[in-house]
Design an enzyme around this catalytic site. Structure first.
Site, short mmCIF file in Angstrom:
data_model
loop_
_atom_site.label_atom_id
_atom_site.label_comp_id
_atom_site.label_asym_id
_atom_site.label_seq_id
_atom_site.Cartn_x
_atom_site.Cartn_y
_atom_site.Cartn_z
N ASP A 329 21.68 3.45 -4.06
CA ASP A 329 22.47 2.70 -3.10
C ASP A 329 23.84 3.35 -2.90
OD1 ASP A 329 22.89 0.12 -1.60
OD2 ASP A 329 24.49 -0.08 -3.07
N GLU A 358 21.16 7.07 -0.33
CA GLU A 358 21.55 6.42 0.92
C GLU A 358 22.92 6.95 1.35
OE1 GLU A 358 22.49 1.94 2.67
OE2 GLU A 358 23.21 2.56 0.69
#
Length: 616
Positions: A329, A358
């Site tokens: 993330d 990400e």
């Protein structure tokens, strides 16, 4: 990850109250690991004042003990040689009640050579709380600050790991080969804890999701169905109810001295500062060290003990749960030198593993900076194998919503893929139509089934690793809301008293059934297609509202045509002769009709046509 707007309204949470008890992290390690120098974090009141001794154990030494500015922590540094055997280490403290055991376990003999997810895979992204409620008894758990509140879009709805296990046969039949669950680790926060990104315990599954053992069982049962498990990890921040907020291991454990200051220390989200050769140190720090919100303090990965902790935590979960991948993330928000160390340590341990980061940008120049093998101007070296292709996602949505012209429509997709020269490994890029942080593809395309089918066909047949958000197969929709609670809608059939059930097909509309059939056809074909899993991508400039491309392998060619015209298009194939085998027989994927391929083809209006040509 982009967080709930409502989360911005949450003020800094009250500091957690807790009674001290001996805590050891990690709780074990394995013999035969590449990483054989580890650091064990021990937390207990005034533990730093104690003396630790390791009982004699062949091949293992307690090389050092680090004490910090907080007397409640001690960091025990262990050296585990190749001579070490499976067994239990005995750590003795000058306070006998703080002595503890530390198991050294046997790792699977194939563990180091495990295969991570590849371009042959389709990852199915699930918000577990909104998927299937497999165990209603853990919806509300004593000691957890937030209980079940299924009527509130930002509350906990009760989905759990048991529910995902129950859904495995459905997912296998659909054609899924990998599961990506948003974080299932403990998020003991007072509200908005369902999404999982405010972790309060990095080594334990949230009891409302299940347990560590159940997560391990999910991995095992998924593997039996030919499905891998990808863990969503958060390196940049954590939840404000974590013990580290009240009792920081070191004064520099949290960025900006552990203070949000009503947003003054918030991140700028200016990710381009990392690559910008002219960026000021102030701007770089504001991006990397800034917090998302008050309830998610930002971790300082430059702190060497914290860096070591996060590296070990990742390796521990891979080994413990038999993972086939990691999704990271908010990847670029962490310290970039740490990210290089973190990815390298994992890939050194598991050379065939995969990690996708990400980096939410539609600029491939920024995204490609992070991929392994990229030669960067500033000399930065990354070991991250995969990145997410936000550029293509944005381009496909725009292309399908725009009229065709020299600068709009399909040309956006063509231009996005033309930028692949920036990436060192284009087959290891993750492509997707939507995810848990953005409106669903069906919503973005104006609830237009034909457009949605074209979009999903493109993402499931182009180059790269495919990722699909749960419920796309039954066109889940968040119109007109953009609230994350509506984007992360309950899966039909996963909860009591729902009128529709995607697992059985009960109550589904004709459009939903149509979409489900399309997705299942694509996913199951993708699983066994050498062209889609290994083939070269050759695409052609859009013409007359049609974007076309081929996936070419030694034994198979797949031709894909995207026709945005509202009428049947007689499409000449002369320009594609370089990818069409001579005297080819083609089979239409969706109709199974087989025919001799000539110099033209009739393309259905507002539809994707997929032709399969198998060559001897």
């Amino acid at each position: 990850m982009r967080f709930l707007n409502t989360l911005l309204l949450v003020s800094a949470c009250s500091l957690p109250s807790f009674s001290y008890a001996l805590n050891v992290e990690p709780a074990n390690w394995w013999v035969g690991m590449n990483k054989n120098n580890i650091t064990v974090l021990v937390h207990e009141k005034n533990i730093a004042n104690e003396k630790f001794k390791l009982d004699k154990y062949k091949g293992v030494e307690l090389s050092n003990v680090t004490r910090t500015d907080n007397p409640n922590y001690a960091f025990l540094h262990l050296s585990i040689s190749d001579m070490a055997k499976v067994g239990t280490l005995q750590f003795k403290s000058s306070y006998p009640e703080h002595s503890f055991e530390f198991p050294l376990l046997t790792r699977d003999k194939h563990s180091a050579q495990r295969q991570g997810f590849t371009s042959a895979d389709t990852l199915y992204l699930i918000n577990p709380d909104r998927f299937v409620n497999g165990d209603e008894k853990n919806d509300t758990v004593k000691g957890m600050l937030e209980g079940a509140n299924p009527s509130f879009k930002g509350g906990r709805h009760g989905g759990d790991i048991k529910g995902v296990i129950n859904a495995l046969p459905y997912l296998n039949n659909l054609g899924v080969t990998q599961l990506w669950l948003t974080p299932v680790l403990e998020n003991n926060m007072p509200d908005y804890s369902y999404h999982g990104y405010a972790i309060t315990d990095f080594y334990n599954v949230d009891p409302r999701m299940g347990s560590n053992q159940l997560y391990k069982t999910l991995s095992k049962k998924a593997k039996e169905q030919g499905i891998g498990l990808v863990m969503d990890m958060v390196l940049n921040h954590f939840g404000s109810e974590h013990v580290w907020v009240k009792d920081k291991p070191t004064q520099d454990w949290i960025n900006f001295n552990g203070e949000f200051k009503n947003g003054k220390n918030a991140t700028s989200h200016a990710r381009q500062t990392i690559q910008d050769p002219h960026a000021s140190n102030y701007d770089k720090r504001q991006f990397s060290d800034g917090w998302f919100v008050a309830s998610m303090p930002d971790l300082n990965q430059r702190q060497p003990l914290l860096s070591e902790y996060l590296i070990q935590n990742a390796i521990w979960w891979i080994e413990y749960a038999d993972l086939s991948g990691i999704r990271v993330d908010t990847y670029s928000y962490s310290d970039k030198a740490f990210l290089s160390d973190w990815t390298k340590a994992i890939m050194d341990e598991y050379p065939h593993f995969n990690i996708v980061g990400e980096e939410w940008t539609s600029n491939p120049a920024i995204a490609s900076y992070w991929q392994r093998g990229k030669v960067n101007q500033d000399g930065y070296t990354s070991s991250l194998p995969s990145v997410m292709d936000f550029s293509l996602q944005e381009a496909v949505i725009q292309a399908l919503n725009e009229d065709e012209s020299w600068s709009t429509g399909w040309v956006k997709v063509y231009q996005s893929l033309a930028n692949d020269f920036l990436y060192p490994d284009t087959n290891n890029i993750m492509v997707f139509a939507d995810n848990h942080d953005m409106s669903r593809v069906y919503t973005e395309l104006g609830q237009d089934l034909a457009k949605t089918k074209m979009a999903m066909t493109l993402f499931l047949t182009t180059r790269g690793i495919a990722q699909m958000y749960y419920g796309t197969e039954v066109i889940l929709d968040n119109t007109p809301s953009k609230d994350h609670g509506d984007i992360r809608i309950d899966f039909p059939g996963g909860f009591k008293n729902q009128k529709t059930n995607a697992f059985t097909g009960a109550g589904l509309s004709e459009e939903q059934r149509d979409m489900h059939k399309t997705i299942s056809t694509l996913l199951n074909f993708r699983k066994q297609s050498p062209a889609l899993t290994k083939g070269k991508l050759v695409h052609f400039s859009p013409q007359n509202g049609v974007y076309s491309y081929a996936r070419v392998s030694d034994t198979q060619t797949v031709l894909v045509f995207m026709n945005k015209n509202k009428v049947t298009q007689k499409h000449n194939l002369d320009y594609m002769q370089e990818v069409i085998p001579k005297n080819a027989n083609a089979q239409a994927l969706f109709t199974q009709h087989t025919f001799k391929l000539t110099n033209s083809i009739n393309l259905e209006p507002m539809a994707a046509t997929v032709l399969v040509i198998n060559t001897p």
